[in-house]
Write a protein that holds these residues in place. Structure first.
Motif, short mmCIF file in Angstrom:
data_model
loop_
_atom_site.label_atom_id
_atom_site.label_comp_id
_atom_site.label_asym_id
_atom_site.label_seq_id
_atom_site.Cartn_x
_atom_site.Cartn_y
_atom_site.Cartn_z
N ILE A 1 0.83 -1.21 0.00
CA ILE A 1 0.00 0.00 0.00
C ILE A 1 0.86 1.26 0.00
N SER A 2 2.11 1.14 0.43
CA SER A 2 2.97 2.31 0.57
C SER A 2 3.40 2.84 -0.80
N ALA A 3 3.14 4.12 -1.03
CA ALA A 3 3.57 4.75 -2.28
C ALA A 3 5.02 5.26 -2.21
N PRO A 4 5.43 5.95 -1.13
CA PRO A 4 6.81 6.45 -1.06
C PRO A 4 7.83 5.32 -0.91
N THR A 5 9.06 5.61 -1.27
CA THR A 5 10.13 4.64 -1.07
C THR A 5 10.42 4.42 0.42
N PHE A 6 10.27 5.44 1.26
CA PHE A 6 10.12 5.33 2.71
C PHE A 6 11.35 4.90 3.50
N TYR A 7 12.35 4.30 2.91
CA TYR A 7 13.40 3.64 3.69
C TYR A 7 14.12 4.58 4.66
N PHE A 8 14.48 5.77 4.22
CA PHE A 8 15.18 6.69 5.12
C PHE A 8 14.29 7.04 6.30
N GLN A 9 13.06 7.41 6.03
CA GLN A 9 12.11 7.75 7.09
C GLN A 9 11.88 6.56 8.01
N GLY A 10 11.77 5.37 7.42
CA GLY A 10 11.52 4.18 8.21
C GLY A 10 12.66 3.82 9.14
N VAL A 11 13.89 3.93 8.65
CA VAL A 11 15.05 3.62 9.49
C VAL A 11 15.19 4.63 10.62
N THR B 1 13.45 8.34 0.58
CA THR B 1 12.26 8.77 1.31
C THR B 1 11.05 8.85 0.39
N LYS B 2 11.27 9.48 -0.78
CA LYS B 2 10.17 9.62 -1.74
C LYS B 2 10.77 9.79 -3.14
N GLN B 3 10.19 9.14 -4.11
CA GLN B 3 10.76 9.11 -5.44
C GLN B 3 10.72 10.45 -6.16
N SER B 4 9.91 11.38 -5.69
CA SER B 4 9.87 12.71 -6.30
C SER B 4 11.19 13.45 -6.15
N ALA B 5 12.09 12.96 -5.30
CA ALA B 5 13.42 13.57 -5.15
C ALA B 5 14.22 13.51 -6.44
N LEU B 6 13.83 12.65 -7.36
CA LEU B 6 14.53 12.57 -8.64
C LEU B 6 14.45 13.90 -9.40
N ALA B 7 13.40 14.68 -9.14
CA ALA B 7 13.29 15.99 -9.78
C ALA B 7 14.43 16.91 -9.35
N LEU B 8 14.78 16.86 -8.06
CA LEU B 8 15.90 17.67 -7.57
C LEU B 8 17.21 17.18 -8.16
N ALA B 9 17.34 15.88 -8.32
CA ALA B 9 18.57 15.32 -8.88
C ALA B 9 18.87 15.90 -10.26
N ILE B 10 17.83 16.12 -11.05
CA ILE B 10 18.00 16.67 -12.40
C ILE B 10 18.42 18.14 -12.35
N CYS B 11 18.01 18.84 -11.29
CA CYS B 11 18.29 20.28 -11.20
C CYS B 11 19.78 20.57 -11.04
N TYR B 12 20.51 19.70 -10.35
CA TYR B 12 21.93 19.97 -10.11
C TYR B 12 22.75 20.00 -11.40
N PRO B 13 22.66 18.99 -12.28
CA PRO B 13 23.41 19.10 -13.54
C PRO B 13 22.93 20.25 -14.41
N ALA B 14 21.63 20.59 -14.32
CA ALA B 14 21.12 21.73 -15.08
C ALA B 14 21.79 23.02 -14.61
N TYR B 15 21.98 23.14 -13.29
CA TYR B 15 22.66 24.32 -12.73
C TYR B 15 24.09 24.41 -13.25
N PHE B 16 24.81 23.28 -13.22
CA PHE B 16 26.19 23.29 -13.68
C PHE B 16 26.28 23.53 -15.18
N LEU B 17 25.27 23.09 -15.93
CA LEU B 17 25.24 23.35 -17.37
C LEU B 17 25.10 24.83 -17.65
N VAL B 18 24.16 25.48 -16.96
CA VAL B 18 23.94 26.91 -17.15
C VAL B 18 25.18 27.71 -16.78
N ASN B 19 25.89 27.26 -15.74
CA ASN B 19 27.07 27.98 -15.27
C ASN B 19 28.37 27.48 -15.92
#
Length: 220
Positions: free
Chosen positions: A54-64, A170-188
């Motif tokens: 039933i759990s939607a989030p990946t949860f492991y960090f929060q669970g531990v 904790t939650k798979q939506s964190a992948l959106a942040l992961a994409i932002c970091y290389p985008a920042y380095f690309l712009v700069n």
């Protein structure tokens, strides 16, 4: 003067925790999906790290983190842990604003308080939902990213990617942040860091789709 050296954000954080503690201490019932998370924390404590279907989030960090907390304080008080995480989020936002803007401590505290008392944040702080734990990992990653941008210390590079991984756990939506970091380095035009963070993104996506989405971890 010594008063100028006092960490005002830390003082405000302690006050927020002390104000919120009597309220969350009275919470002894689950809300929304809390009951699923409680059950998974109990499973983690017994050595079973398989997520509930039933759990939607990946949860492991929060669970531990919840399991470690519950071993000391009991399984019935996870809302206290969530309050602590929420207060740490307040402090992290304050530190990010101090480091990344010219607002000063006064306005950084005011903006952080406006965020903290947002009704959605308050509601999420009164239980064991994933949002505040995800935000803790994201803000921690952003904080160390700001540190790395300023001093280029390898330790800060490792830490902002480590908390990025914790966010994914904790939650798979964190992948959106992961994409932002290389985008920042690309712009700069930071080509070496762009290559490094692109590799990190590839590894995170591979780990998510090839490991976390297998039946061994997420038994859909």
């Amino acid at each position: 003067m010594w008063l100028k050296r006092i960490d005002k954000g830390l003082i405000a954080s302690i006050i927020l925790f002390l104000i919120g503690l009597p309220l969350v201490w009275q919470i002894n019932f689950p809300q929304n999906d809390d009951w699923v998370y409680y059950r998974m924390v109990q499973n983690f404590m017994s050595g079973n790290f398989t997520l509930d279907p039933i759990s939607a989030p990946t949860f492991y960090f929060q669970g531990v983190v919840g399991a470690v907390f519950s071993l000391v304080f009991g399984i019935s008080r996870p809302s206290i842990l969530t309050l602590l995480i929420s207060v740490i989020n307040f402090y992290l936002l304050f530190k990010i604003l101090i480091r990344s803007t010219k607002l000063g401590s006064k306005w950084s505290i005011i903006i952080s308080l406006i965020w903290f008392f947002n009704p959605l944040n308050i509601y999420s702080s009164l239980g064991f939902m994933s949002e505040n734990y995800l935000l803790f990992c994201i803000l921690s990653s952003l904080y160390f990213f700001s540190r790395y941008s300023a001093d280029r210390k390898p330790a800060h590079l490792i830490l902002f990617n480590l908390f990025l991984f914790f966010a994914l756990m904790t939650k798979q939506s964190a992948l959106a942040l992961a994409i932002c970091y290389p985008a920042y380095f690309l712009v700069n035009k930071k080509w070496r860091l762009l290559g490094l963070q692109t590799l990190v993104v590839i590894l995170l996506f591979t780990f998510y789709f090839c490991v976390l989405l297998t039946k061994f971890f997420l038994p859909y």
